[in-house]
Design a protein around this motif. Structure first.
Motif, mmCIF file in Angstrom:
data_model
loop_
_atom_site.group_PDB
_atom_site.id
_atom_site.type_symbol
_atom_site.label_atom_id
_atom_site.label_comp_id
_atom_site.label_asym_id
_atom_site.label_seq_id
_atom_site.Cartn_x
_atom_site.Cartn_y
_atom_site.Cartn_z
ATOM 1 N N SER A 121 -53.801 53.982 158.051
ATOM 2 C CA SER A 121 -52.845 53.530 159.064
ATOM 3 C C SER A 121 -51.552 53.693 159.004
ATOM 4 C CB SER A 121 -53.126 51.931 159.553
ATOM 5 O OG SER A 121 -52.695 51.223 158.424
ATOM 6 N N GLN A 122 -50.582 53.491 160.205
ATOM 7 C CA GLN A 122 -49.200 53.766 159.985
ATOM 8 C C GLN A 122 -48.509 52.705 158.793
ATOM 9 O OE1 GLN A 122 -47.131 56.060 161.709
ATOM 10 N NE2 GLN A 122 -45.307 55.162 160.465
ATOM 11 N N ALA A 123 -48.991 51.672 158.974
ATOM 12 C CA ALA A 123 -48.668 50.728 157.932
ATOM 13 C C ALA A 123 -49.066 50.866 156.342
ATOM 14 C CB ALA A 123 -49.011 49.165 158.107
ATOM 15 N N ASP A 124 -50.256 51.494 156.298
ATOM 16 C CA ASP A 124 -50.665 51.791 155.017
ATOM 17 C C ASP A 124 -49.928 52.941 154.470
ATOM 18 O OD1 ASP A 124 -52.405 49.689 154.119
ATOM 19 O OD2 ASP A 124 -54.225 50.565 155.022
ATOM 20 N N SER A 125 -49.893 53.944 155.345
ATOM 21 C CA SER A 125 -49.154 55.198 154.978
ATOM 22 C C SER A 125 -47.559 54.864 154.466
ATOM 23 C CB SER A 125 -49.055 56.240 156.271
ATOM 24 O OG SER A 125 -50.411 56.315 156.562
ATOM 25 N N GLU A 126 -46.976 53.801 155.141
ATOM 26 C CA GLU A 126 -45.557 53.707 154.696
ATOM 27 C C GLU A 126 -45.604 52.987 153.120
ATOM 28 O OE1 GLU A 126 -43.814 52.393 158.950
ATOM 29 O OE2 GLU A 126 -42.946 51.675 157.157
ATOM 30 N N ASP A 127 -46.532 52.037 153.206
ATOM 31 C CA ASP A 127 -46.670 51.672 151.884
ATOM 32 C C ASP A 127 -46.970 52.375 150.810
ATOM 33 O OD1 ASP A 127 -46.341 49.249 152.778
ATOM 34 O OD2 ASP A 127 -48.274 48.589 152.847
ATOM 35 N N ILE A 128 -47.943 53.388 150.767
ATOM 36 C CA ILE A 128 -48.551 54.508 149.864
ATOM 37 C C ILE A 128 -47.290 55.308 149.761
ATOM 38 C CG2 ILE A 128 -50.210 56.188 149.171
ATOM 39 C CD1 ILE A 128 -52.181 54.461 151.336
ATOM 40 N N ALA A 129 -46.731 55.757 150.897
ATOM 41 C CA ALA A 129 -45.598 56.839 150.481
ATOM 42 C C ALA A 129 -44.378 56.294 149.636
ATOM 43 C CB ALA A 129 -45.223 57.298 152.042
ATOM 44 N N GLN A 130 -44.245 55.119 149.989
ATOM 45 C CA GLN A 130 -42.833 54.665 149.083
ATOM 46 C C GLN A 130 -43.428 54.608 147.691
ATOM 47 O OE1 GLN A 130 -41.430 50.987 150.210
ATOM 48 N NE2 GLN A 130 -40.864 51.483 152.331
ATOM 49 N N GLU A 131 -44.595 54.196 147.407
ATOM 50 C CA GLU A 131 -45.228 54.065 146.135
ATOM 51 C C GLU A 131 -45.296 55.513 145.596
ATOM 52 O OE1 GLU A 131 -45.790 51.695 144.038
ATOM 53 O OE2 GLU A 131 -45.106 50.515 145.871
ATOM 54 N N VAL A 132 -45.717 56.422 146.284
ATOM 55 C CA VAL A 132 -45.492 58.074 145.780
ATOM 56 C C VAL A 132 -44.236 58.410 145.404
ATOM 57 C CG1 VAL A 132 -46.113 60.300 146.456
ATOM 58 C CG2 VAL A 132 -47.657 58.773 147.255
ATOM 59 N N PHE A 133 -43.313 58.133 146.221
ATOM 60 C CA PHE A 133 -41.840 58.585 145.728
ATOM 61 C C PHE A 133 -41.440 57.744 144.576
ATOM 62 C CE2 PHE A 133 -42.114 60.594 149.965
ATOM 63 C CZ PHE A 133 -41.719 61.863 149.732
ATOM 64 N N LEU A 134 -41.613 56.421 144.569
ATOM 65 C CA LEU A 134 -41.158 55.665 143.514
ATOM 66 C C LEU A 134 -41.804 56.218 142.181
ATOM 67 C CD1 LEU A 134 -41.189 51.925 144.646
ATOM 68 C CD2 LEU A 134 -39.309 53.031 143.871
ATOM 69 N N LYS A 135 -43.037 56.610 142.364
ATOM 70 C CA LYS A 135 -43.747 57.166 140.923
ATOM 71 C C LYS A 135 -43.137 58.295 140.656
ATOM 72 C CE LYS A 135 -48.127 54.955 140.859
ATOM 73 N NZ LYS A 135 -49.785 55.047 141.126
ATOM 74 N N ALA A 136 -42.918 59.330 141.677
ATOM 75 C CA ALA A 136 -42.135 60.764 141.427
ATOM 76 C C ALA A 136 -40.912 60.225 140.813
ATOM 77 C CB ALA A 136 -42.066 61.414 142.733
ATOM 78 N N TRP A 137 -40.172 59.214 141.183
ATOM 79 C CA TRP A 137 -38.801 59.090 140.575
ATOM 80 C C TRP A 137 -38.915 58.499 139.198
ATOM 81 C CZ3 TRP A 137 -33.728 59.175 141.054
ATOM 82 C CH2 TRP A 137 -32.860 58.509 140.269
ATOM 83 N N ARG A 138 -40.009 57.873 138.830
ATOM 84 C CA ARG A 138 -40.326 56.952 137.635
ATOM 85 C C ARG A 138 -40.645 57.936 136.642
ATOM 86 N NH1 ARG A 138 -43.822 52.116 139.010
ATOM 87 N NH2 ARG A 138 -42.432 51.582 140.731
ATOM 88 N N TYR A 139 -41.589 58.821 136.800
ATOM 89 C CA TYR A 139 -42.206 59.910 136.155
ATOM 90 C C TYR A 139 -41.465 61.253 136.207
ATOM 91 C CZ TYR A 139 -45.198 55.973 135.776
ATOM 92 O OH TYR A 139 -45.873 54.882 135.596
ATOM 93 N N ARG A 140 -40.609 61.377 136.976
ATOM 94 C CA ARG A 140 -39.925 62.693 137.200
ATOM 95 C C ARG A 140 -39.810 63.687 135.804
ATOM 96 N NH1 ARG A 140 -35.987 59.317 137.213
ATOM 97 N NH2 ARG A 140 -33.731 59.796 136.772
ATOM 98 N N ARG A 141 -39.295 62.847 134.878
ATOM 99 C CA ARG A 141 -39.113 63.687 133.446
ATOM 100 C C ARG A 141 -40.609 64.384 132.958
ATOM 101 N NH1 ARG A 141 -35.837 59.371 133.601
ATOM 102 N NH2 ARG A 141 -33.660 60.076 133.157
ATOM 103 N N SER A 142 -41.439 63.823 133.408
ATOM 104 C CA SER A 142 -42.853 64.399 133.157
ATOM 105 C C SER A 142 -43.044 65.546 133.696
ATOM 106 C CB SER A 142 -43.874 63.393 133.203
ATOM 107 O OG SER A 142 -44.393 63.154 134.650
ATOM 108 N N TYR A 143 -42.303 65.797 134.867
ATOM 109 C CA TYR A 143 -42.576 67.081 135.640
ATOM 110 C C TYR A 143 -42.170 68.299 134.645
ATOM 111 C CZ TYR A 143 -42.029 70.753 138.878
ATOM 112 O OH TYR A 143 -41.907 71.893 139.541
#
Lengths: 195, 89
Positions: free
Chosen positions: A52-74
């Protein structure tokens, strides 16, 4: 004039090193551009996964937070930034499904007519079709849904999508074809029932 | 992969079923800055804890070293005490 966000910009946004206050600001600025560029694709992916729209917003935020947190592993030698990001997105989506907390919009109970009574007829029809499509997607197995969700991301090739799903390109294409056929069947059945 | 949108279903799927809100980037960057603040305060707390530990552990360490030195001195004195009468015959 706004410059186009390139793959090199995405790599730069993920591989910055924070050494001081100024560099942290510029690092955040680069990552902001990264979020701006990929957010539509991430939302598109999550919508096709049946969230749903609400779930998508929550998950998308988590995705980008994870990307920020683990960006050095990229590692740019191993994968494109988009492949790396959508691997995170796919894992986050699967984790949300397996946690059994995915709150799906109860489409059967949505009063489309009431919600869209002031909309023009064509807009109403589009909204009904969109809801029917979302419902049909949710009836597909998770692997099939992943294949469809990844296929429509412009930044990803079939080989990239296959590597995210950890399968061969040929397997991905077969899965995609099967998923699209199933989806069409579900939608056709629905149309027949409505007729 | 833009040449794949062959029918209306493709167009709808490509268009996406949910949309990102206008302030999404702002929200994400706000959460990132919150996360960074927590991380830096965590680092500061860890540093100050280590500093406090070192400060607090200085006196017990000094007392322990003095006790060890005194204990060693007593052992040597004891051995020496046995050795003198033994050598005196």
């Amino acid at each position: 004039m706004e410059s186009k966000f390139t793959s090199a910009d995405a790599v730069a946004a993920l591989s910055t090193d924070i050494t001081g206050e100024d560099s942290q600001d510029s690092s955040a600025q680069r990552f902001g551009a990264f979020v701006e560029h990929y957010q539509h694709a991430v939302f598109g992916f999550l919508g096709r996964m049946g969230f749903s729209q609400a779930d998508s917003e929550d998950i998308a935020q988590e995705v980008f937070l994870k990307a920020w947190r683990y960006r050095r592993s990229y590692n740019p030698q191993k994968a494109q930034p988009s492949t790396w990001l959508f691997t995170i997105a796919r894992n986050a989506a699967i984790s949300k499904f397996s946690s059994k907390r995915a709150v799906e919009v109860p489409l059967d109970t949505v009063d489309i007519a009431a919600e869209t009574q002031h909309q023009p007829e064509r807009q109403l029809q589009n909204e009904q079709t969109r809801l029917a499509l979302a419902k049909a997607l949710r009836q597909l197995p998770l692997d099939d849904r992943c294949a469809i969700a990844l296929f429509y991301i412009d930044d990803l090739s079939s080989a990239d999508a296959a590597s995210i799903l950890q399968c061969k390109t040929a397997t991905f294409k077969t899965r995609l074809s099967r998923a699209r056929n199933k989806l069409k069947l579900i939608l056709d059945d629905r149309d027949e029932m409505n007729d | 992969m833009t040449d794949k949108y062959t029918d209306s279903l493709d167009v709808m799927l490509a268009d996406g079923l949910v949309k990102s809100p206008d302030d999404f980037t702002k929200k994400v960057m706000h959460r990132i800055s919150e996360h960074a603040d927590i991380e830096s305060s965590r680092r500061l707390t860890t540093r100050s804890l280590i500093g406090d530990y070192l400060k607090n552990s200085l006196w017990p360490a000094a007392a322990l070293a003095t006790s060890a030195a005194l204990g060693g001195f007593q052992v040597i004195a004891f051995i020496f005490g046995i050795w003198i009468p033994a050598t005196a015959g």
